[in-house]
Design a protein around this motif. Structure first.
Motif, PDB file in Angstrom:
ATOM      1  N   GLY A   1      -4.020  -2.628   2.427  1.00  0.00           N
ATOM      2  CA  GLY A   1      -3.548  -2.661   1.050  1.00  0.00           C
ATOM      3  C   GLY A   1      -3.733  -4.002   0.379  1.00  0.00           C
TER       4      GLY A   1
ATOM      5  N   LYS B   1       5.903   1.313 -10.708  1.00  0.00           N
ATOM      6  CA  LYS B   1       4.724   1.095 -11.546  1.00  0.00           C
ATOM      7  C   LYS B   1       4.821  -0.222 -12.295  1.00  0.00           C
ATOM      8  CE  LYS B   1       3.418   5.949 -12.295  1.00  0.00           C
ATOM      9  NZ  LYS B   1       3.231   7.023 -13.287  1.00  0.00           N
TER      10      LYS B   1
ATOM     11  N   LEU C   1       3.970  -2.911  -9.778  1.00  0.00           N
ATOM     12  CA  LEU C   1       2.560  -2.950  -9.399  1.00  0.00           C
ATOM     13  C   LEU C   1       1.653  -3.387 -10.541  1.00  0.00           C
ATOM     14  CD1 LEU C   1       2.455   0.370  -7.324  1.00  0.00           C
ATOM     15  CD2 LEU C   1       2.356  -1.963  -6.414  1.00  0.00           C
TER      16      LEU C   1
ATOM     17  N   VAL D   1       3.190   6.115  -5.534  1.00  0.00           N
ATOM     18  CA  VAL D   1       2.985   6.262  -6.979  1.00  0.00           C
ATOM     19  C   VAL D   1       1.849   7.240  -7.258  1.00  0.00           C
ATOM     20  CG1 VAL D   1       2.167   5.061  -9.048  1.00  0.00           C
ATOM     21  CG2 VAL D   1       3.965   4.038  -7.642  1.00  0.00           C
ATOM     22  N   SER D   2       0.764   7.107  -6.505  1.00  0.00           N
ATOM     23  CA  SER D   2      -0.386   8.001  -6.691  1.00  0.00           C
ATOM     24  C   SER D   2      -0.010   9.443  -6.380  1.00  0.00           C
ATOM     25  CB  SER D   2      -1.541   7.551  -5.793  1.00  0.00           C
ATOM     26  OG  SER D   2      -2.641   8.419  -5.899  1.00  0.00           O
TER      27      SER D   2
ATOM     28  N   ARG E   1     -11.774  -5.211  -4.626  1.00  0.00           N
ATOM     29  CA  ARG E   1     -11.260  -5.096  -5.993  1.00  0.00           C
ATOM     30  C   ARG E   1     -12.199  -5.763  -7.005  1.00  0.00           C
ATOM     31  NH1 ARG E   1      -5.822  -3.229  -6.981  1.00  0.00           N
ATOM     32  NH2 ARG E   1      -5.265  -2.082  -5.082  1.00  0.00           N
TER      33      ARG E   1
ATOM     34  N   HIS F   1      -5.659  -6.952  -1.686  1.00  0.00           N
ATOM     35  CA  HIS F   1      -6.591  -6.954  -2.811  1.00  0.00           C
ATOM     36  C   HIS F   1      -7.688  -7.979  -2.525  1.00  0.00           C
ATOM     37  CE1 HIS F   1      -3.216  -5.347  -5.683  1.00  0.00           C
ATOM     38  NE2 HIS F   1      -3.467  -4.562  -4.649  1.00  0.00           N
TER      39      HIS F   1
ATOM     40  N   LYS G   1       0.823  -1.211   0.000  1.00  0.00           N
ATOM     41  CA  LYS G   1       0.000   0.000   0.000  1.00  0.00           C
ATOM     42  C   LYS G   1       0.855   1.257   0.000  1.00  0.00           C
ATOM     43  CE  LYS G   1      -3.972   2.146   2.258  1.00  0.00           C
ATOM     44  NZ  LYS G   1      -3.376   3.500   2.357  1.00  0.00           N
TER      45      LYS G   1
ATOM     46  N   GLU H   1       1.919   1.951  -3.479  1.00  0.00           N
ATOM     47  CA  GLU H   1       0.775   2.424  -4.254  1.00  0.00           C
ATOM     48  C   GLU H   1       0.469   3.884  -3.935  1.00  0.00           C
ATOM     49  OE1 GLU H   1      -2.240  -0.354  -3.203  1.00  0.00           O
ATOM     50  OE2 GLU H   1      -1.654  -1.834  -4.716  1.00  0.00           O
ATOM     51  N   ASP H   2       0.548   4.228  -2.654  1.00  0.00           N
ATOM     52  CA  ASP H   2       0.300   5.615  -2.249  1.00  0.00           C
ATOM     53  C   ASP H   2       1.367   6.554  -2.803  1.00  0.00           C
ATOM     54  OD1 ASP H   2      -1.922   4.773  -0.870  1.00  0.00           O
ATOM     55  OD2 ASP H   2      -0.944   4.778   1.100  1.00  0.00           O
TER      56      ASP H   2
END
Length: 386
Positions: free
Chosen positions: A228, A120, A123, A8-9, A250, A230, A2, A5-6
């Motif tokens: 985090g 990326k 992921l 990257v966002s 998801r 799925h 997670k 992912e955070d």
């Protein structure tokens, strides 16, 4: 995953807003610290922080260092020695007793394989990969290469220009994937300069299959999403298997028990919980899940229910091995006195986490060793390059 992912966002948002960014990575820890090697934090030029490299005590100083990195456009290795009283005087005050080495590197959007782009790539697929961060502990004035290698079973990206070092790093990265554990190792480059590499394995997020879309599954899905993980919800009842009831899942599947697994990609990072409150549905799913020997299959309800299902499967001629039985947990969850759906969800997720990390789920107070046993082996300089 997670945190990645955070990051990257947050990077994508910063890029859209035209902000410079830098990435801080804990690359080596000696002694005790709040976060282990591999902890990361993205810093924007206006001071927005995503992720964490400590419990909050290093972030302020790291922000100042990151702004300097962005201004100079050069990576920097920063060391915090919490065994030194001077650090406490400077206001670090970690409350730990260790040395933390943090590499801060600018993130260039113009660089095709910058660290965020490599995250990326990781992921985008459910696979194990290795990311290598190279730095110099021996001489901090040297250029700090930073994130230099990405390796998976089907892809290699090398950002350096030292062919000999590339071969050594790739060979060790392949061994890390096989072993499933990160390591730290020193190397000599073609000029005889010593560098240290944090060879880090990244694994996909836990894929949690929840069979049953009743109200008691709601907190389970919510809490798993916070971690985090799925989550895929499976239920045979159309009025229960409604996506709007589980916005953080998801996937939502309405399927018969005999069809469900054909619609799901199952891998080594998949776990499952049976909580349909329908004996026949749970029985049919257990019949299919047992041969897969997942790391964890939880069965909600009393132990006698699980034993009845196992006996019925044996009577039907299913060969159940001892190893398969080890992966079945029923009643599912740790014994924490859980009564409400929220407490039961906490109990279940705690047990899954303990099983996946091969821990007993006991109180940290009772541990006689350090909380985070070292995963990374500190290996000597690679003699092949001498």
């Amino acid at each position: 995953m997670k945190e990645l992912e955070d990051i990257v966002s947050a990077y994508d948002i910063a890029l859209q807003q035209g902000k410079q960014t830098a990435l801080a990575t804990v690359v080596q820890v000696e002694g005790s610290s709040y976060r282990r090697a591999g902890a990361r934090m993205l810093v924007t030029e206006d001071g927005q922080l995503t992720g964490a490299i400590s419990g909050g005590c290093l972030e302020g100083d790291a922000l100042r260092k990151a702004r300097l990195v962005m201004a100079q456009q050069q990576p920097m290795l920063v060391t915090y020695d919490t065994t030194d009283d001077d650090d406490a005087k400077l206001g670090v005050g970690l409350g730990c007793n260790g040395i933390i080495h943090i590499l801060i590197e600018p993130v260039y959007d113009t660089k095709e394989h910058n660290p965020i782009s490599l995250f990326k790539r990781f992921l985008a697929k459910r696979r194990q990969v290795v990311i290598v961060t190279l730095f110099s502990l021996a001489d901090r004035k040297l250029s700090q290469p930073g994130t230099i290698l990405f390796l998976s079973n089907d892809e290699v990206i090398y950002n350096g220009n030292d062919a000999t070092l590339s071969v050594s790093l790739q060979n060790d990265a392949k061994e890390v994937i096989k072993a499933g554990k990160s390591l730290t190792k020193s190397y000599l480059n073609e000029e005889g300069t010593e560098y240290t590499a944090f060879i880090e394995i990244l694994k996909p997020a836990v894929s949690l299959l929840v069979f049953g879309a009743g109200n008691d599954a709601l907190p389970l899905v919510e809490m798993a999403a916070v971690l985090g993980w799925h989550v895929t919800i499976v239920d045979g009842r159309a009025n229960y298997a409604v996506a709007s009831r589980f916005p953080r899942a998801r996937r939502m599947l309405c399927a018969k028990a005999t069809e469900a697994l054909s619609l799901i990609n199952i891998d080594a990072f998949t776990v499952a919980v049976l909580m349909t409150h329908n004996y026949n549905y749970d029985l049919a799913m257990l019949r299919q899940l047992l041969p897969l020997q997942l790391a964890y299959v939880g069965s909600l309800g009393p132990k006698k229910k699980l034993q009845r299902m196992l006996n019925e499967l044996l009577d039907d001629g299913l060969d159940i091995t001892a190893d398969q039985l080890k992966s079945i947990y029923g009643p599912t969850g740790l014994d924490i006195g859980a009564q409400t759906p929220d407490e039961i969800a906490l109990s279940i997720l705690s047990e899954i986490q303990a099983v996946l990390q091969q821990r007993k789920g006991t109180s940290l107070r009772d541990k006689t060793t350090v909380i985070n046993s070292p995963e990374m082996a500190a290996l000597p300089v690679n003699q092949e390059n001498l």
